[in-house]
Structures are given as structure tokens and as C-alpha cells.
Write an enzyme that holds these catalytic residues in place. Sequence first.
Site, short mmCIF file in Angstrom:
data_model
loop_
_atom_site.label_atom_id
_atom_site.label_comp_id
_atom_site.label_asym_id
_atom_site.label_seq_id
_atom_site.Cartn_x
_atom_site.Cartn_y
_atom_site.Cartn_z
CG ASP A 160 41.69 14.80 -39.47
OD1 ASP A 160 42.14 13.65 -39.47
OD2 ASP A 160 40.77 15.17 -38.72
C1 LAN Z 1 38.79 8.70 -34.05
C2 LAN Z 1 40.09 9.18 -33.57
C3 LAN Z 1 40.74 10.21 -34.44
C4 LAN Z 1 39.72 11.07 -35.16
C5 LAN Z 1 40.25 12.41 -35.69
C6 LAN Z 1 41.52 12.28 -36.52
C7 LAN Z 1 40.57 13.31 -34.51
C8 LAN Z 1 39.17 13.10 -36.50
O1 LAN Z 1 39.58 14.38 -36.89
C9 LAN Z 1 38.68 12.21 -37.63
C10 LAN Z 1 38.07 10.94 -37.04
C11 LAN Z 1 39.01 10.14 -36.14
C12 LAN Z 1 39.93 9.37 -37.06
C13 LAN Z 1 38.28 9.12 -35.28
C14 LAN Z 1 37.05 8.49 -35.80
C15 LAN Z 1 36.25 7.61 -34.82
C16 LAN Z 1 37.16 6.81 -33.90
C17 LAN Z 1 38.05 5.94 -34.75
C18 LAN Z 1 37.99 7.85 -33.11
C19 LAN Z 1 37.15 8.83 -32.31
C20 LAN Z 1 38.69 6.97 -32.09
C21 LAN Z 1 37.63 5.89 -31.73
C22 LAN Z 1 36.51 5.96 -32.78
C23 LAN Z 1 36.00 4.55 -33.16
C24 LAN Z 1 34.90 4.65 -34.19
C25 LAN Z 1 35.54 3.80 -31.91
C26 LAN Z 1 34.83 2.50 -32.16
C27 LAN Z 1 33.37 2.72 -32.30
C28 LAN Z 1 32.67 2.58 -33.44
C29 LAN Z 1 31.35 3.22 -33.58
C30 LAN Z 1 33.13 1.77 -34.61
#
Ligand code: LAN
Length: 666
Positions: free
Chosen positions: A404
Site C-alpha cells: 500500500d
Molecule cells: C506497520 C507500519 C506500516 C503499516 C501500514 C503501511 C500502514 C499498513 O497499511 C500495512 C502494515 C504496516 C506495514 C505495518 C505492519 C505492522 C508493523 C510493521 C507496523 C504497524 C509498524 C510496527 C509493526 C510491527 C509488526 C511491530 C513489531 C511487532 C511484531 C508483532 C512483529
Amino acid sequence: MSMHSEALEGASIEALSGDPLLARAERAMRRAIEHLGQEQTERGAWWGDYGGPMFLMPMLVAAYHYAGRELAADKRARMLEYIANVQREDGSVGLHAEGAGSMFTTALNYAMIRLLGMDPEHSVARKMRRWIRDRGGPVGAASWGKFTLAILGLYSWEGLSPVLPELWLLPYSTPFHPGRLWCHCRQVYLPMAYLYAKRATVADSALVRAIRDELYPVPYGSVDFAMHRETIAAEDNYRAASPALTWANRAMVAYERRAHRATRERAIAAVYEHICFEDDVTTDIKIGPVNAVLDTLCHLVAGDRARAERGFAQLERWYLWDGHDGLKMQGYNSTELWDTAFAAQAIMAAPASDEADAVLASAHDFVRDNQILEDVPSFDRFFRHPSKGGWPFSNRPHGWPITDCTAEGFKVAVALERTQRAPVPASLLRDSVRLMLSWQNEDGGWASYERQRGGAWIEALNPSQVFGDIMVDYSYVECSSAVMQALAAARRRFAGEFDREIDRALAGGAAFLRKAQREDGSFEGSWAVCFTYGTWFGVSGLLAAGASTRDPAVVRACEFLLSKQRTDGAWGEHHTSCAERRWVDHPEGHAANTSWALLTLARADSGAKDAMRRAAEWLVDRQAEDGAWPRESLVGVFNRTCMINYENYRRYFPLWALGEWSKRSR
Ligand code: LAN
């Protein structure tokens, strides 16, 4: 601009439209753009506080402690201030800054404040300790908590279910091969496997022994840790262990007792190679905050001082954020691309002005300069999808493209292409289209970073206990819709070139979205709270695929939203919607929820003119002095349970909604 001339201009708009609300909205938009201009960084981006998860900073501080590194005194003080600010009445710390207390994060944060030098008799420490001890102590913490405590010498490795590096030696055809897991899950369990195999533990010290005595309600030496592998506090048990997980854990314990030395060594070497590869393709930033810390710890254990140094340098440079409530660790290295792509689209939806054009020009350049230009080397050997043409969530040095983010970057690049002196070259736009097409899943949807590589059944083996849906990269409403909108723009931009592929992709995407729509007409969001966010994407995706605004799915979605509007004109959804997977009212209206609902109704050409006006009026009334909207409860989320702060959503979503609404109301 003086108040006087503003009033005059407002009056002229009112005279033109005959509608005082439109004039007020126009003024609000001008102020919002002015504010965004002030907030824009030199590089043309927006970037905001991305705190919220409460398990990140303790892991970071544990790594500092392991390395014998000191954090600067002012940083330590601001970290302690942050914890004092988010600590709950009852003394606990939640999984996220607004969540109910969990043993996982309360035990970790207790260890952290003590390592940072807080006196155990400080009221913050005393209250926290009482909460932990009253509930039986850290033996009830979720697995990542026990793991981090084991590294700190505050829990025994015997009390953990094994994290086997040998899994990385299995052939990829194995249905649960790590390469098939969601990249964030894979990149967390990768260094965990290394650290587990090495039983990496800080040197014993008087401080560690003191914290042990404080955390446990019984003498530390008397705890039979092997008996507590499956112990879990009620507060931490979001995903209770399935029979399959319990069985797998016990099988791994049995294996661990007989692990073959040479195989173990080979597995450790394979895992470490993957860890170094991740350094090399992310400028040592790493995909996310957890492996940024754990990989750095692995380098300390491996004795590679140079890599460890670089890891710490990037952690301090990118992941720490001094925010309104203290110093915290962020959920990603930055939010730049995501914020910039949304801010730009919000500004484009508002009336044009010279000021807006200048802001857009530098935003455009940031987007252009942060597209990913190359695939990572030997990408398939390291379970990576091609990257060329994609956009990341943060910036090019981070380097992992996301579906995205690529879509939002592409939409901005194409929308501004004709007005910029140095736009994104057409060949790179084509790479981006091909990449988006290559990401589509069999079910017609799009996942977050990669195609879905493993069955949803693997979720039964989710060992985290506190997070939902982390095992594979599922198709998401938001990701699917964003890519569909971008592909629709690509079809117009490259008429004749990709028509067949794009039409097929859009049809598949629309089928996925229709299937995802719930009985009540809503779409569930996964990355923000919750049904207003998901419904905005669901409806926008269907419209991009060619659905008419009279399509029953679109009409039903609008009816759902209208049924949730508050009497004051706003929408407000509580974050527990995400964990409970049903609409939960927030006691107050929320600017982001209201913006998503208004955007949806406006795009769907809903007949609910009065409802939209009341929403617009609520937004206009709510705008703060500085042109932003006030900070509200956290609205970002991941893996169902953990909230995260998108500081800039309150700066651009209301602007975007007022823009699209007023354009259609003139
Ligand atoms: C994020 C940040 C960006 C986010 C968007 C692009 C906004 C979304 O549309 C798709 C998923 C994504 C890429 C996403 C997935 C999960 C993340 C990476 C996070 C919320 C930032 C931190 C989180 C990550 C998993 C934190 C560590 C914890 C775990 C359970 C591995």
C-alpha cells in the site's frame, strides 16, 4: 495573513456559494495547509511520533545493558518521564500506551526503569512492582517478555519454549518453513533463534540480583522455571495456546534435549547469514523495531563489533523519538513516505493556492527520491520478493517495499507528474505497476509486503500469545484497496499498455473486497481503528474497480456508516473494536474516524447531505488554533491488539475530508 483580509476573503466565498459552512471549511483548509507547510521537514516530508507499543523500549534498554553501553543522562531521564506518563492508575503498563495492564509489558518496563537508574522506592517503581507481584510475577508474562527477561538474567531459559534455528535448514517445501511466514514474524524469530541457541545472557551483577528479588514474590532460586513454560497471566492471554501449539512446543522441548551439535552449528551459521543480509539491505536500520534491537544483540554475541556499532547508531538515529510525553521507541524507523503521500493527497483535494503548490512540489520530490530502485541481491535465496519500483513506509535507506505504500507513492507520483520539473521517470512508474501486479494473492487481494506464502492454518502455531494474525501475510482490505486505486490510475496513465493485466487484477480485487464486506455493510480495518478506516478503503477500492455509487455494496457500506454517526455529527470508535472485531463506541467523536467516514460518504456520492454537513461542521469546529486538529486517542493498530500513534493523521485527514466533501457540495 491578517484577520481582516481573511474575513474579507471568507465573505467573498460565502457570497459566491451562498453557504457559510463552505466558506468556513475553505478557511479551515487554508489554515490546515499553512500548518502542514510549517510542519514539513527540509526534505519535503512529514514525520511524526510513532510511539504506542510498550514492549519496544525495554528491549532496547536491555541491549544497551548487555553491551555495557550508557545512554546519555538526559535521554534516560526523558525515558523515565515517559513511563511515568503512561503508567496506569493501578501501577501497570499496557501492551500499548492506552491499553489495560499486561504482565509482559509491566515486567519488562519494571526491569527497564531499574536499569535506567530509578530507585526501587520511587512511587512509580513501587506501584508497578506491587502489580507484578500481586499477580504471581513474571512467570505469567507472554513469551516475548520471558525471552527478553531471560537475556537480562531475570528469567531462566529453561522456562521458555524453544525457538529452534534448525527450522531454517528445512526445505522450503515444508509448509511451516520460516520463509513462508509474514516478514515481520520471520524477522523477529530469526534473531530469537540465534539468541536462544546461544542462551545469550547478561553477566550477573548486584543490580540484576536486586531486580530479581523485586520482581518475584518468591525467592528467585526456588522458582521451577521449566514448570512455567506454559504459564500465562490472564491479562496476556489474547490468543490462548492451541492444542497444535502446545504439542509443537513440547516436541521442541524434547528435540532440544537431543539437538545434534553439528546440525545446531550449521543452523546457527545459516541464521546469522540471514541476519547479516538484513543489515546489508536495510542500511543497518532493519525492517522493524524488534529485529533492529535483537539483530544488534546477535552481533554483540557473535563478536562483530562493527555491525553492533552500526546497529546501535541506527537505533539511536531512527528509532528514538522525543515526543510530547517523553522519550520513547518508535514502531518503525520513520513514517515519512506514508505521511508524505497522504498529506500530499489531502492538499491536492483542497482548493489550489501558491502555498499549496510549493508544499506539494517538495513533497513530490521526497516521494520521487525515496522510491526503491533495485531488487535486493539474491532476493530469492533470502526469501525476498523483488523490490524495484516499490515504495517503503519510511524511506529509501530502510528499503523494504510495501504494497500500500507503493500504491500511495505511485498515486502521488502520477498525480503530480505533469506539474513537476523532474517527475518520476516513466520507466520507474512502469516498474511500480509490474510490482503491484506481481503482489496479488490468489484470493484476489493484496497482503502487506509479500504474497501470502503459507496457509492461514499456521496461525494455530502463533507463539506470541498477545498478537493476532502474525504468522502469514494475509490479504488486507486496506492494502488491496490502495493497490486497486493505484492500478486504476495506472490504467489511465498507461492506456493500452497494461489494460488486460490491470482489468484482471481489478476484477480479482473487487471480488476479494466484496467477500470481505461484513453482513452489516462494513469493512473491517486492520491497521487503524477500525470499521470507519476499513470502510473508507473498502468503498474506495470498489469504486476504483469501476463499481457505481449505486452498487448495493457501496450503498450498504454508507448505510452502515450513517447508523454509527453520533448526534454531534462525528464518528468515534474505541480501539477495542480491533481486538473484539465488532464496533465499539468511543465516548467521544474522533477527527480521524470522522474524516474517514466523511470521505467515504462523499466519494460514494451518498444522498445523506445533511449527515455530511454535520460531519464537516464538527470538523471545522474542532480545528485547533494552529491549524491542526487536537491530539486524540491512538488510532493506529497492528495485529489486532497493539495501538500505535499516527501523529500526523490529525493534520491531514480532516483536510482531505473537508476537501473532498466541499468539492462535491459547491
Ligand atoms: C506497520 C507500519 C506500516 C503499516 C501500514 C503501511 C500502514 C499498513 O497499511 C500495512 C502494515 C504496516 C506495514 C505495518 C505492519 C505492522 C508493523 C510493521 C507496523 C504497524 C509498524 C510496527 C509493526 C510491527 C509488526 C511491530 C513489531 C511487532 C511484531 C508483532 C512483529
